[in-house]
Design a protein around this motif. Sequence first.
Motif, PDB file in Angstrom:
ATOM      1  N   GLU A   1       0.870  -1.173   0.000  1.00  0.00           N
ATOM      2  CA  GLU A   1       0.000   0.000   0.000  1.00  0.00           C
ATOM      3  C   GLU A   1       0.905   1.220   0.000  1.00  0.00           C
ATOM      4  O   GLU A   1       1.743   1.386   0.882  1.00  0.00           O
ATOM      5  CB  GLU A   1      -0.903   0.024   1.228  1.00  0.00           C
ATOM      6  N   LEU A   2       0.762   2.058  -1.016  1.00  0.00           N
ATOM      7  CA  LEU A   2       1.591   3.252  -1.129  1.00  0.00           C
ATOM      8  C   LEU A   2       0.752   4.498  -0.903  1.00  0.00           C
ATOM      9  O   LEU A   2      -0.421   4.554  -1.283  1.00  0.00           O
ATOM     10  CB  LEU A   2       2.250   3.311  -2.514  1.00  0.00           C
ATOM     11  N   LEU A   3       1.368   5.482  -0.293  1.00  0.00           N
ATOM     12  CA  LEU A   3       0.716   6.762  -0.020  1.00  0.00           C
ATOM     13  C   LEU A   3       1.494   7.864  -0.725  1.00  0.00           C
ATOM     14  O   LEU A   3       2.730   7.821  -0.755  1.00  0.00           O
ATOM     15  CB  LEU A   3       0.735   7.064   1.478  1.00  0.00           C
ATOM     16  N   ASN A   4       0.775   8.857  -1.263  1.00  0.00           N
ATOM     17  CA  ASN A   4       1.515   9.995  -1.789  1.00  0.00           C
ATOM     18  C   ASN A   4       2.041  10.788  -0.593  1.00  0.00           C
ATOM     19  O   ASN A   4       1.677  10.537   0.555  1.00  0.00           O
ATOM     20  CB  ASN A   4       0.677  10.829  -2.770  1.00  0.00           C
ATOM     21  N   LEU A   5       2.903  11.742  -0.854  1.00  0.00           N
ATOM     22  CA  LEU A   5       3.563  12.437   0.245  1.00  0.00           C
ATOM     23  C   LEU A   5       2.592  13.217   1.121  1.00  0.00           C
ATOM     24  O   LEU A   5       2.767  13.288   2.341  1.00  0.00           O
ATOM     25  CB  LEU A   5       4.650  13.369  -0.300  1.00  0.00           C
ATOM     26  N   LEU A   6       1.550  13.779   0.533  1.00  0.00           N
ATOM     27  CA  LEU A   6       0.573  14.524   1.323  1.00  0.00           C
ATOM     28  C   LEU A   6      -0.218  13.590   2.244  1.00  0.00           C
ATOM     29  O   LEU A   6      -0.423  13.900   3.417  1.00  0.00           O
ATOM     30  CB  LEU A   6      -0.383  15.298   0.412  1.00  0.00           C
TER      31      LEU A   6
ATOM     32  N   ALA B   1       2.071  12.647   5.062  1.00  0.00           N
ATOM     33  CA  ALA B   1       2.224  13.764   5.998  1.00  0.00           C
ATOM     34  C   ALA B   1       1.003  13.880   6.902  1.00  0.00           C
ATOM     35  O   ALA B   1       1.132  14.076   8.115  1.00  0.00           O
ATOM     36  CB  ALA B   1       2.441  15.066   5.227  1.00  0.00           C
ATOM     37  N   ARG B   2      -0.175  13.738   6.352  1.00  0.00           N
ATOM     38  CA  ARG B   2      -1.408  13.829   7.144  1.00  0.00           C
ATOM     39  C   ARG B   2      -1.464  12.718   8.185  1.00  0.00           C
ATOM     40  O   ARG B   2      -1.844  12.955   9.328  1.00  0.00           O
ATOM     41  CB  ARG B   2      -2.641  13.753   6.241  1.00  0.00           C
TER      42      ARG B   2
ATOM     43  N   ALA C   1       1.511  19.271   8.651  1.00  0.00           N
ATOM     44  CA  ALA C   1       0.702  20.134   7.788  1.00  0.00           C
ATOM     45  C   ALA C   1       1.240  20.171   6.360  1.00  0.00           C
ATOM     46  O   ALA C   1       0.484  20.417   5.421  1.00  0.00           O
ATOM     47  CB  ALA C   1       0.657  21.546   8.351  1.00  0.00           C
ATOM     48  N   THR C   2       2.540  19.932   6.199  1.00  0.00           N
ATOM     49  CA  THR C   2       3.151  19.956   4.863  1.00  0.00           C
ATOM     50  C   THR C   2       3.943  18.672   4.640  1.00  0.00           C
ATOM     51  O   THR C   2       4.145  17.882   5.568  1.00  0.00           O
ATOM     52  CB  THR C   2       4.112  21.159   4.698  1.00  0.00           C
ATOM     53  N   THR C   3       4.436  18.503   3.426  1.00  0.00           N
ATOM     54  CA  THR C   3       5.181  17.293   3.074  1.00  0.00           C
ATOM     55  C   THR C   3       6.678  17.421   3.342  1.00  0.00           C
ATOM     56  O   THR C   3       7.422  16.468   3.122  1.00  0.00           O
ATOM     57  CB  THR C   3       4.975  16.954   1.582  1.00  0.00           C
ATOM     58  N   LYS C   4       7.138  18.568   3.841  1.00  0.00           N
ATOM     59  CA  LYS C   4       8.575  18.788   4.024  1.00  0.00           C
ATOM     60  C   LYS C   4       9.220  17.733   4.927  1.00  0.00           C
ATOM     61  O   LYS C   4      10.290  17.220   4.612  1.00  0.00           O
ATOM     62  CB  LYS C   4       8.840  20.184   4.575  1.00  0.00           C
TER      63      LYS C   4
ATOM     64  N   TYR D   1       9.038   5.567  -3.655  1.00  0.00           N
ATOM     65  CA  TYR D   1       8.608   4.739  -4.783  1.00  0.00           C
ATOM     66  C   TYR D   1       7.983   5.632  -5.838  1.00  0.00           C
ATOM     67  O   TYR D   1       7.407   6.666  -5.523  1.00  0.00           O
ATOM     68  CB  TYR D   1       7.560   3.712  -4.324  1.00  0.00           C
ATOM     69  N   LYS D   2       8.110   5.210  -7.098  1.00  0.00           N
ATOM     70  CA  LYS D   2       7.459   5.911  -8.201  1.00  0.00           C
ATOM     71  C   LYS D   2       6.912   4.871  -9.165  1.00  0.00           C
ATOM     72  O   LYS D   2       7.489   3.810  -9.353  1.00  0.00           O
ATOM     73  CB  LYS D   2       8.441   6.803  -8.956  1.00  0.00           C
ATOM     74  N   TYR D   3       5.763   5.198  -9.769  1.00  0.00           N
ATOM     75  CA  TYR D   3       5.232   4.383 -10.850  1.00  0.00           C
ATOM     76  C   TYR D   3       5.819   4.917 -12.154  1.00  0.00           C
ATOM     77  O   TYR D   3       6.039   6.132 -12.281  1.00  0.00           O
ATOM     78  CB  TYR D   3       3.702   4.486 -10.898  1.00  0.00           C
ATOM     79  N   PRO D   4       6.055   4.049 -13.126  1.00  0.00           N
ATOM     80  CA  PRO D   4       6.671   4.508 -14.375  1.00  0.00           C
ATOM     81  C   PRO D   4       5.857   5.578 -15.104  1.00  0.00           C
ATOM     82  O   PRO D   4       6.414   6.433 -15.760  1.00  0.00           O
ATOM     83  CB  PRO D   4       6.753   3.242 -15.229  1.00  0.00           C
ATOM     84  N   HIS D   5       4.547   5.547 -14.973  1.00  0.00           N
ATOM     85  CA  HIS D   5       3.694   6.464 -15.723  1.00  0.00           C
ATOM     86  C   HIS D   5       3.218   7.664 -14.898  1.00  0.00           C
ATOM     87  O   HIS D   5       2.377   8.430 -15.349  1.00  0.00           O
ATOM     88  CB  HIS D   5       2.481   5.700 -16.259  1.00  0.00           C
ATOM     89  N   LYS D   6       3.755   7.844 -13.688  1.00  0.00           N
ATOM     90  CA  LYS D   6       3.341   8.954 -12.823  1.00  0.00           C
ATOM     91  C   LYS D   6       4.562   9.733 -12.339  1.00  0.00           C
ATOM     92  O   LYS D   6       5.636   9.179 -12.182  1.00  0.00           O
ATOM     93  CB  LYS D   6       2.567   8.441 -11.605  1.00  0.00           C
ATOM     94  N   LYS D   7       4.373  11.011 -12.081  1.00  0.00           N
ATOM     95  CA  LYS D   7       5.464  11.852 -11.599  1.00  0.00           C
ATOM     96  C   LYS D   7       5.523  11.897 -10.074  1.00  0.00           C
ATOM     97  O   LYS D   7       6.546  12.239  -9.507  1.00  0.00           O
ATOM     98  CB  LYS D   7       5.307  13.282 -12.127  1.00  0.00           C
ATOM     99  N   ARG D   8       4.436  11.567  -9.416  1.00  0.00           N
ATOM    100  CA  ARG D   8       4.374  11.648  -7.953  1.00  0.00           C
ATOM    101  C   ARG D   8       5.290  10.632  -7.280  1.00  0.00           C
ATOM    102  O   ARG D   8       5.518   9.543  -7.769  1.00  0.00           O
ATOM    103  CB  ARG D   8       2.955  11.378  -7.461  1.00  0.00           C
ATOM    104  N   THR D   9       5.743  11.022  -6.108  1.00  0.00           N
ATOM    105  CA  THR D   9       6.534  10.138  -5.261  1.00  0.00           C
ATOM    106  C   THR D   9       5.603   9.550  -4.208  1.00  0.00           C
ATOM    107  O   THR D   9       4.718  10.237  -3.705  1.00  0.00           O
ATOM    108  CB  THR D   9       7.667  10.917  -4.587  1.00  0.00           C
ATOM    109  N   PHE D  10       5.821   8.301  -3.880  1.00  0.00           N
ATOM    110  CA  PHE D  10       5.006   7.589  -2.905  1.00  0.00           C
ATOM    111  C   PHE D  10       5.907   6.992  -1.833  1.00  0.00           C
ATOM    112  O   PHE D  10       7.094   6.765  -2.053  1.00  0.00           O
ATOM    113  CB  PHE D  10       4.220   6.459  -3.587  1.00  0.00           C
TER     114      PHE D  10
END
Length: 70
Positions: free
Chosen positions: A6-11, A14-15, A20-23, A37-46
Amino acid sequence: MAEKKELLNLLEAARRMGYATTKSITDMIKGGTLSAYKYPHKKRTFVSAEEIASLQVPILVSERTVNGDS
């Protein structure tokens, strides 16, 4: 077959950690505390939900500290 994490985006991560932020999450990735982690077709980091949960370990706070006594 490998178990799907199960992967979560950074936001989301953080929650869950109460930030309050992803820093802080980004700093933990840079410091090696969390894996990114990254998916090949997405720019977001997980990050792994399991890794986030493992960091959420409660600590014992003495009753004297809670009441404001030294």
